[in-house]
Design a protein around this motif. Sequence first.
Motif, PDB file in Angstrom:
ATOM      1  N   GLN A  76     -12.502   3.735   9.552  1.00  0.00           N
ATOM      2  CA  GLN A  76     -12.977   4.090   8.217  1.00  0.00           C
ATOM      3  C   GLN A  76     -12.720   5.565   7.929  1.00  0.00           C
ATOM      4  N   ALA A 129      -6.322  -0.331   6.025  1.00  0.00           N
ATOM      5  CA  ALA A 129      -7.262  -1.059   5.175  1.00  0.00           C
ATOM      6  C   ALA A 129      -6.960  -2.555   5.170  1.00  0.00           C
ATOM      7  N   ASN A 184     -10.382  -4.170   4.393  1.00  0.00           N
ATOM      8  CA  ASN A 184     -11.297  -3.251   3.728  1.00  0.00           C
ATOM      9  C   ASN A 184     -10.826  -3.068   2.285  1.00  0.00           C
TER      10      ASN A 184
END
Length: 347
Positions: free
Chosen positions: A130, A163, A168
């Motif tokens: 992240q 991602a 994500n």
Amino acid sequence: MSRQFTLRSTFPFWLTLCLLLSLGSVGVLGTTPALAEGRRQNAAKQMTKREDGDFQLRLGQQAEQQGQLDKAIFHWLKAANIYQRFGDEESLGLTYDYLGEAYVSLGDIRSAEDAFRRRLAVARDRDDLQAQMFALNNLGTLFLKEGNLNMAEEVFSDALAIARSVENALTAGISLNNLGLAAALRGNYGEAIKRYNTALLFHREAKNPAGETLTLTNLGDAFLYAGQGDNAIIAYTDGLLAAEDIRDVDNQFRALEGRYLTRRMMGQTDLAFKALNRWSKFAREQDNLAEEFKTIENAAFFYAELGDRQQSEAFLIRALEVAEQIGALDRIAFLQQKLLEVQAASR
């Protein structure tokens, strides 16, 4: 990504457990009371140093809230030094985030890039995907500012790849929006439009209204520069409504300006003036003299384009007055020249 800092407990679980084990084994190992006390003092000293880092971080936050960015940076650099010395990578990464954003606000792009690169290195050491995605997007944004489009697209693509690998949607939307910006800066508006439309799907999946609002106004810009007026109006209108919902004033101004420019480009004079008036009214409601200046200047140029020199002259005089009020020195000489040209043509 939240930057909220949470204070750690005075004695974290792992340290408390180590102390209990060392004290419980005194009889078995023959550790003297003096040695046990020394261990306790060393542990307490280490925690004090860690708390010094937390204290410096908080001082930096307070200085930032007061608009004292130089002072904030001073405290955050001290915090980073303490965290690095004691191997507190989580807090170190957070501190680099603060430093990078502060340097950006000050216009110190080189120092900002260094801070975000350090942030990325810490995130990779911790395998924090992240944090890696956000650091990559921050770096890419700096590269865009510098006009380094190749590097920008490379790091945005890296962020997008991560991602997608972890599904994500939030950072996928952010990365695609940024890739759209890079394409638009290249003048490749068709590709920018594709990237923005895909970004919108991810923003909606992630329930990210702020990201959706920003991408909609970016999409309006891409349609405008591509000469697709009808699509630009739709995107700007959707962006305006989205911005109103979340009270995003900056993007409300962008959408209002975009609608005016599009109507003007399409030769829709009445609708262009209607859009300009709405933009001007919102600027007055927000008591935003800089935006109001832009509307006055645009009105002067629009009237000149339509051949109404009297109205153009009146708005140029007003624009000069406001330019002096807001200190827009770079516009004053230009407006004075335009005023002379209009006055000469009226004779």
